[in-house]
Design a protein around this motif. Structure first.
Motif, mmCIF file in Angstrom:
data_model
loop_
_atom_site.group_PDB
_atom_site.id
_atom_site.type_symbol
_atom_site.label_atom_id
_atom_site.label_comp_id
_atom_site.label_asym_id
_atom_site.label_seq_id
_atom_site.Cartn_x
_atom_site.Cartn_y
_atom_site.Cartn_z
ATOM 1 N N ILE A 181 0.842 -1.202 0.000
ATOM 2 C CA ILE A 181 0.000 0.000 0.000
ATOM 3 C C ILE A 181 0.876 1.251 0.000
ATOM 4 N N VAL A 182 0.621 2.146 -0.959
ATOM 5 C CA VAL A 182 1.361 3.407 -1.019
ATOM 6 C C VAL A 182 0.464 4.487 -0.389
ATOM 7 N N PRO A 183 0.860 5.036 0.781
ATOM 8 C CA PRO A 183 -0.029 5.946 1.522
ATOM 9 C C PRO A 183 -0.543 7.114 0.682
ATOM 10 N N GLU A 184 0.299 7.713 -0.117
ATOM 11 C CA GLU A 184 -0.117 8.881 -0.912
ATOM 12 C C GLU A 184 -1.180 8.483 -1.948
ATOM 13 N N ILE A 185 -0.970 7.323 -2.570
ATOM 14 C CA ILE A 185 -1.964 6.844 -3.549
ATOM 15 C C ILE A 185 -3.278 6.546 -2.832
ATOM 16 N N ALA A 186 -3.181 5.961 -1.644
ATOM 17 C CA ALA A 186 -4.395 5.639 -0.878
ATOM 18 C C ALA A 186 -5.168 6.915 -0.577
ATOM 19 N N ALA A 187 -4.483 7.945 -0.106
ATOM 20 C CA ALA A 187 -5.165 9.198 0.257
ATOM 21 C C ALA A 187 -5.855 9.812 -0.963
ATOM 22 N N ARG A 188 -5.151 9.816 -2.088
ATOM 23 C CA ARG A 188 -5.744 10.396 -3.310
ATOM 24 C C ARG A 188 -6.940 9.576 -3.784
ATOM 25 N N ALA A 189 -6.840 8.262 -3.668
ATOM 26 C CA ALA A 189 -7.954 7.408 -4.095
ATOM 27 C C ALA A 189 -9.169 7.637 -3.190
ATOM 28 N N HIS A 190 -8.937 7.772 -1.875
ATOM 29 C CA HIS A 190 -10.058 8.060 -0.962
ATOM 30 C C HIS A 190 -10.757 9.356 -1.393
ATOM 31 N N LEU A 191 -9.927 10.364 -1.694
ATOM 32 C CA LEU A 191 -10.460 11.670 -2.083
ATOM 33 C C LEU A 191 -11.315 11.547 -3.343
ATOM 34 N N ASP A 192 -10.829 10.736 -4.262
ATOM 35 C CA ASP A 192 -11.495 10.539 -5.535
ATOM 36 C C ASP A 192 -12.830 9.798 -5.371
ATOM 37 N N LEU A 193 -12.841 8.818 -4.467
ATOM 38 C CA LEU A 193 -13.989 7.909 -4.365
ATOM 39 C C LEU A 193 -15.071 8.361 -3.382
ATOM 40 N N LEU A 194 -14.655 9.125 -2.376
ATOM 41 C CA LEU A 194 -15.517 9.279 -1.200
ATOM 42 C C LEU A 194 -16.865 9.948 -1.474
#
Ligand code: KG4
Ligand code: ZN
Length: 349
Positions: free
Chosen positions: A44-57
């Motif tokens: 898991i890449v933390p920065e990618i995770a944060a951006r994906a959350h932002l995109d999906l939420l």
């Protein structure tokens, strides 16, 4: 009471709506995994995770409200995982929750992700306090006496890796998909757990702590000496790994159960929670252990063991019922132990 729950502490974006009541009701529970986005990096890449959350939420919140067939006006509180976890994701989820709470003048609840796992059995099975909890996930392996909402006493923890990590790293060695737990469980179905002997860390030792690093090394050595292109070998290795991890968890839980019963004669159940508690072999073994101690065993359905929004919403319900809302400037807490008095386990000398 209808509570919106948001989970973004790791690599799953999850939103749910849960209603208070007897029994409580999960009106919507949506989980969007980011597995594909992280797969190419092998973790898991933390920065990618944060951006994906932002995109999906935003879309997921809208979809959950639609599925629950209620508008924001019918939401009585907004709960979000505020820790422990990856800080970027925690900020995305809590800021979304705070925005909705502020705009709608609703209470906000900063939920401890581990507490949400701990309380899920009360959502699914109305378990009453006190109960003994085996909390096993990708980041945590703990034994806790659950005494009340916000009241947990740690009986044991891991000295090194978490049980889920042992599953995930083993799966990687075997060339199986992530998350490793379900992949090992599937591969193990046709395997012989006795073909490849593996150690049982800490077995027979006093105390309730876990250790998985020695087992991880043993698994690595064992796997590197085998031909993992042979599905029969992979099945036998997977079965041996699953059994070794389960044996270790059950051995430590048995000791914790004795201590818990001595300290809490009115104890109601042995509860398993967290992603690893979705494992069928582990559940069967824990059920037998509880049965021997004349205690009930409860594990939520697999989809509520792995990370989800319903457990966050439910923790919100539990806390709001006690008047435990949080201010809108409540921080995120990447590290947030359930038992503040608990020792941080040190590697054995
Ligand atoms: O609770 P969770 O979804 O996320 C964390 O809070 O960490 O747990 C994820 C972990 C992963 O390590 C995954 O491999 C493991 O739970 N897991 C399982 C199973 N399903 C998920 N481990 C063993 N057997 C399973 N069926
Ligand atoms: Zn979790």
């Amino acid at each position: 009471m209808n509570v919106l729950g948001i989970e973004t502490s790791c690599d799953e974006t999850a939103v749910a709506v849960v209603s208070d009541g007897t029994p409580p009701r999960v009106r919507a529970n949506l989980v969007q995994s980011q597995l594909a986005e992280h797969a190419v990096y092998g973790g898991i890449v933390p920065e990618i995770a944060a951006r994906a959350h932002l995109d999906l939420l935003d879309r997921l919140i809208r979809a959950a409200l639609d599925e629950a067939a209620i508008g924001l006006d019918a939401i009585d509180g907004v709960a979000a995982a505020a820790g422990p976890g990856l800080i970027g994701g925690l900020i995305v989820g809590t800021m979304a929750a705070k925005g909705i709470a502020w705009a709608g003048n609703k209470p906000y609840v900063a939920v401890n992700h581990l507490e949400a796992h701990a309380l899920t059995a009360r959502l699914t099975d109305s378990v009453t306090f006190p109960y003994l909890l085996l909390l096993v996930s990708g980041g945590h392996s703990q034994l806790l006496a659950c005494i009340g909402v916000g009241r947990y006493r740690q009986l044991g923890t891991t000295l090194d890796d978490a049980a889920g990590e042992a599953f995930d790293k083993s799966a990687k060695l075997l060339g199986l998909a992530q998350p490793g737990g379900p992949a090992i469980e599937r591969a193990a179905r046709t395997g012989n757990p006795r073909r490849f002997p593996l150690p049982r860390p800490m077995r027979g030792r006093d105390g309730c702590d876990f250790s998985f690093s020695g087992l991880k090394t043993a698994i690595r050595e064992r796997v590197l000496a085998c031909d993992v292109a042979d599905p029969g070998i992979v099945a036998d290795l997977a079965a041996a790994i699953e059994q070794a991890i389960c044996d270790t968890l059950v051995d430590r839980t048995a000791i914790a159960l004795r201590r818990f019963r001595a300290q809490h004669p009115a104890g109601t159940a042995l509860v398993a929670a967290g992603g690893v508690a979705a494992n069928a072999r582990l559940r069967a073994r824990l059920a037998a252990l509880a049965d021997d101690a004349s205690l009930g065993f409860v594990a939520p359905p697999a989809g509520l063991c792995t990370d989800n929004g319903a457990m966050i919403a439910w923790a919100g319900v539990e806390r709001l019922r006690l008047g435990l809302a949080d201010p809108l400037d409540a921080p995120v807490r990447p590290r947030w132990p359930l038992d503040p008095g608990a020792y941080t386990a040190k590697p054995p000398r």
